[in-house]
Motif scaffolding. Sequence first.
Motif, PDB file in Angstrom:
ATOM      1  N   PRO A 139       0.804  -1.223   0.000  1.00 37.93           N
ATOM      2  CA  PRO A 139       0.000   0.000   0.000  1.00 37.93           C
ATOM      3  C   PRO A 139       0.839   1.276   0.000  1.00 37.93           C
ATOM      4  O   PRO A 139       0.344   2.347  -0.327  1.00 37.93           O
ATOM      5  CB  PRO A 139      -0.850  -0.108   1.268  1.00 37.93           C
ATOM      6  CG  PRO A 139      -0.222  -1.158   2.088  1.00 37.93           C
ATOM      7  CD  PRO A 139       0.588  -2.026   1.195  1.00 37.93           C
ATOM      8  N   ASP A 140       2.127   1.173   0.354  1.00 35.25           N
ATOM      9  CA  ASP A 140       2.998   2.351   0.324  1.00 35.25           C
ATOM     10  C   ASP A 140       3.457   2.695  -1.092  1.00 35.25           C
ATOM     11  O   ASP A 140       4.036   3.752  -1.312  1.00 35.25           O
ATOM     12  CB  ASP A 140       4.222   2.142   1.219  1.00 35.25           C
ATOM     13  CG  ASP A 140       3.852   2.142   2.696  1.00 35.25           C
ATOM     14  OD1 ASP A 140       2.789   2.712   3.034  1.00 35.25           O
ATOM     15  OD2 ASP A 140       4.609   1.592   3.497  1.00 35.25           O
ATOM     16  N   VAL A 141       3.236   1.783  -2.039  1.00 38.68           N
ATOM     17  CA  VAL A 141       3.582   2.019  -3.434  1.00 38.68           C
ATOM     18  C   VAL A 141       2.280   1.891  -4.228  1.00 38.68           C
ATOM     19  O   VAL A 141       1.680   0.829  -4.265  1.00 38.68           O
ATOM     20  CB  VAL A 141       4.618   0.996  -3.954  1.00 38.68           C
ATOM     21  CG1 VAL A 141       4.949   1.249  -5.408  1.00 38.68           C
ATOM     22  CG2 VAL A 141       5.865   1.016  -3.084  1.00 38.68           C
ATOM     23  N   CYS A 142       1.854   2.958  -4.849  1.00 37.83           N
ATOM     24  CA  CYS A 142       0.554   2.965  -5.530  1.00 37.83           C
ATOM     25  C   CYS A 142       0.652   2.265  -6.887  1.00 37.83           C
ATOM     26  O   CYS A 142       1.193   2.810  -7.844  1.00 37.83           O
ATOM     27  CB  CYS A 142       0.081   4.415  -5.703  1.00 37.83           C
ATOM     28  SG  CYS A 142      -1.589   4.522  -6.367  1.00 37.83           S
ATOM     29  N   ARG A 143       0.134   1.037  -6.948  1.00 38.13           N
ATOM     30  CA  ARG A 143       0.048   0.284  -8.205  1.00 38.13           C
ATOM     31  C   ARG A 143      -1.416  -0.092  -8.377  1.00 38.13           C
ATOM     32  O   ARG A 143      -2.015  -0.715  -7.502  1.00 38.13           O
ATOM     33  CB  ARG A 143       0.910  -0.961  -8.162  1.00 38.13           C
ATOM     34  CG  ARG A 143       2.386  -0.661  -8.138  1.00 38.13           C
ATOM     35  CD  ARG A 143       3.174  -1.961  -8.266  1.00 38.13           C
ATOM     36  NE  ARG A 143       4.578  -1.726  -8.118  1.00 38.13           N
ATOM     37  CZ  ARG A 143       5.293  -2.046  -7.033  1.00 38.13           C
ATOM     38  NH1 ARG A 143       4.692  -2.646  -6.018  1.00 38.13           N
ATOM     39  NH2 ARG A 143       6.564  -1.803  -6.977  1.00 38.13           N
ATOM     40  N   VAL A 144      -1.982   0.265  -9.533  1.00 38.60           N
ATOM     41  CA  VAL A 144      -3.413   0.083  -9.757  1.00 38.60           C
ATOM     42  C   VAL A 144      -3.652  -0.615 -11.081  1.00 38.60           C
ATOM     43  O   VAL A 144      -3.072  -0.251 -12.101  1.00 38.60           O
ATOM     44  CB  VAL A 144      -4.130   1.459  -9.740  1.00 38.60           C
ATOM     45  CG1 VAL A 144      -5.599   1.308 -10.046  1.00 38.60           C
ATOM     46  CG2 VAL A 144      -3.942   2.148  -8.404  1.00 38.60           C
ATOM     47  N   TYR A 145      -4.503  -1.634 -11.048  1.00 40.57           N
ATOM     48  CA  TYR A 145      -4.996  -2.311 -12.253  1.00 40.57           C
ATOM     49  C   TYR A 145      -6.355  -1.699 -12.538  1.00 40.57           C
ATOM     50  O   TYR A 145      -7.263  -1.781 -11.722  1.00 40.57           O
ATOM     51  CB  TYR A 145      -5.119  -3.815 -11.976  1.00 40.57           C
ATOM     52  CG  TYR A 145      -5.496  -4.632 -13.185  1.00 40.57           C
ATOM     53  CD1 TYR A 145      -4.519  -5.091 -14.048  1.00 40.57           C
ATOM     54  CD2 TYR A 145      -6.820  -4.947 -13.445  1.00 40.57           C
ATOM     55  CE1 TYR A 145      -4.853  -5.860 -15.164  1.00 40.57           C
ATOM     56  CE2 TYR A 145      -7.160  -5.707 -14.557  1.00 40.57           C
ATOM     57  CZ  TYR A 145      -6.169  -6.153 -15.398  1.00 40.57           C
ATOM     58  OH  TYR A 145      -6.496  -6.905 -16.501  1.00 40.57           O
TER      59      TYR A 145
END
Length: 149
Positions: A139-145
């Motif tokens: 959650p500290d690195v924003c990666r979104v599908y």
Amino acid sequence: MAAASALAAVSLSLTTGCSDAALCGPPPLDEVSQMDLYGTYAGPHGSRLTLTNIGGTTVTFTARDWPAENGVGILAEDSPSFDGEGTWSLVNDPGEAGLIRLSFENRETGSSGTPLQQLEVGKGEGDAKPLLFAKLGDPDVCRVYELER
């Protein structure tokens, strides 16, 4: 003094960025219902998800080139995928952001792993058209599908 306060606020937002899980991904779509979600959504690497209503309370979906796993690896172009279908449900209380759960019933044979089965409902830029997304990994690195209609 006001300029210094504004600069401090900007600096704080830049340093926290997407580390705030609530800020990662599209903003939630207020007051979403199943009827708002029917249609076909396109995602990375040719993935497609079609949400339909076949009558009554039965809502089905068809997935094409769907991620065969549910981690950050699904963002890679060569990540494994499959075709499948099943039923879906919108899980939210009135006034809350929507969450969709996918239950695969028929899945292309030979696909292993646990596929992406949960999506949040957000709104696209500049309009209230829904889009679907999943926050992936740390959650500290924003990666979104993300899937758009």
